[in-house]
Design an enzyme around this catalytic site. Structure first.
Site, PDB file in Angstrom:
ATOM      1  N   SER A  47       0.821  -1.211   0.000  1.00 49.57           N
ATOM      2  CA  SER A  47       0.000   0.000   0.000  1.00 49.57           C
ATOM      3  C   SER A  47       0.856   1.263   0.000  1.00 49.57           C
ATOM      4  O   SER A  47       0.378   2.346  -0.331  1.00 49.57           O
ATOM      5  CB  SER A  47      -0.910   0.014   1.239  1.00 49.57           C
ATOM      6  OG  SER A  47      -0.116  -0.009   2.416  1.00 49.57           O
ATOM      7  N   LYS A  48       2.127   1.144   0.374  1.00 41.76           N
ATOM      8  CA  LYS A  48       2.998   2.322   0.471  1.00 41.76           C
ATOM      9  C   LYS A  48       3.313   2.928  -0.898  1.00 41.76           C
ATOM     10  O   LYS A  48       3.761   4.077  -0.967  1.00 41.76           O
ATOM     11  CB  LYS A  48       4.287   1.966   1.219  1.00 41.76           C
ATOM     12  CG  LYS A  48       4.059   1.542   2.663  1.00 41.76           C
ATOM     13  CD  LYS A  48       3.453   2.648   3.513  1.00 41.76           C
ATOM     14  CE  LYS A  48       3.392   2.253   4.983  1.00 41.76           C
ATOM     15  NZ  LYS A  48       2.817   3.305   5.814  1.00 41.76           N
TER      16      LYS A  48
END
Length: 346
Positions: A47-48
């Site tokens: 998700s980063k």
């Protein structure tokens, strides 16, 4: 820019728009419908990617970043990988201060992506000059033309999820989502996603997942920073020994704490039951679901979305290593069967 025939200009065009996948076997004991937002489908496998791309593009728009500059960040691994990936495409140098709790796999990956890596001791206070926070600050002061991303205290971390993850989940569930369950480290994912979803429907329950050894849950409940809550734990990217301003506590209804050991076994269980090879924090988020389900907290009509933040390949030397699991004392009579799956032919 995405083209009609699924040809992309570069890898960054693949960030976001991750699938929502129904969980079937692992959630079968509980009432409700459960869906995983599988962030490993991002090109950097976590998700980063969303925050790395969003923060860098915002800095470019504001003229803070120009080609040849250096990006500096503190990371338990995933943000660093995403920043290194974006830096390669956009032409920046990348320096990362990581905690020694980060797996060897993650550190090797960061170096492979061209980043310079400083490994800092994990179990020191946040204001210790050796902590990865302080090392990153010092490097930023020393290096001209550097930008410190500072994800723990950067509102853009929250905004990235407000503008992408939240709208995606709302659209994918056709507005039927009743619960969001997500781990909280910097707090950016849960805060940004929750803010968007609660604007659509304030009745959506937002449940944060915290670690034993972290101050987040108690701070949410009492607004008191209690140092006595802090002790070493093994999960990366979950919980904190400080209060990140990127966490919007008002958007979160409650926190559930999970143990290192149960989270590790639950991550392995996700792989064996759903065929999804996910990371340690995904195991933690799923463990929270199990605890809530056992308490009878879900109804048959509920639509529960769980964020699975990253891919299992980042944890081969940790939760997916029988040797590491044994060294932590995570195998006992109940789950010892897990290490009997390999037969060596003599």
């Amino acid at each position: 820019m995405k083209h009609k025939n699924q040809v992309f200009d570069n890898v960054l065009d693949l960030v976001g728009k991750t699938p929502l996948i129904k969980l079937n076997k692992i959630t079968s004991p509980f009432k409700g419908n459960f869906y995983a937002k599988v962030e490993a489908f991002n090109p950097g496998h976590s998700s980063k990617d969303r925050i790395a791309l969003y923060i860098i593009e915002q800095a470019e728009k504001q003229g803070i970043l120009t080609p040849g500059d250096t990006i500096i960040e503190t990371t338990s691994g995933n943000t660093g990988f995403s920043l290194a990936m974006v830096s390669i495409i956009k032409g920046y140098d990348c320096i990362l201060a990581v905690t020694s709790k980060s797996s060897a796999d993650k550190i090797d990956m960061l170096k492979t992506m061209g980043a310079k890596v400083y490994v800092c001791p994990a179990h020191v206070s946040a204001d210790d000059p050796r902590s990865y926070y302080e090392v990153a600050k010092r490097l930023h002061q020393e290096i001209k033309g550097s930008v410190y991303i500072n994800q723990y205290f950067n509102q853009l971390n929250v905004d990235a999820h407000y503008y992408s993850t939240g709208p995606e989940i709302w659209k994918q569930t056709e507005g039927k989502i009743t619960h969001l369950v997500a781990c909280s480290g910097t707090g950016g994912t849960i805060s940004g996603t929750a803010k968007y979803l609660k604007e659509q429907n304030p009745n959506i329950k937002v449940i944060g997942v915290d670690a034993f050894g972290s101050v987040i849950k108690k701070y949410h409940e009492t607004k008191e920073f209690d140092e006595k809550e802090i002790y070493p734990y093994r999960i990366e990217g979950l919980g904190k020994n400080l209060i990140p301003s990127a966490t919007d506590f008002d958007t979160i209804d409650e926190f559930i704490k999970v143990t290192d050991e149960e989270s590790a076994h639950t991550a392995r269980m996700i792989a064996k039951s759903e065929g999804l090879f996910v990371g340690y924090t995904s195991g933690a988020a799923m463990q929270a679901i199990k605890q809530l389900g056992e308490e009878g907290r879900f109804k048959s009509t509920d639509c529960v979305v769980i964020i699975f933040p990253d891919h299992g390949s980042r944890y081969m030397s940790k939760i997916y290593s029988d040797k590491w699991m044994s060294e932590q004392g995570f195998f006992d009579s109940v789950n010892a069967e897990a290490i009997k799956k390999i037969e060596y032919i003599k």
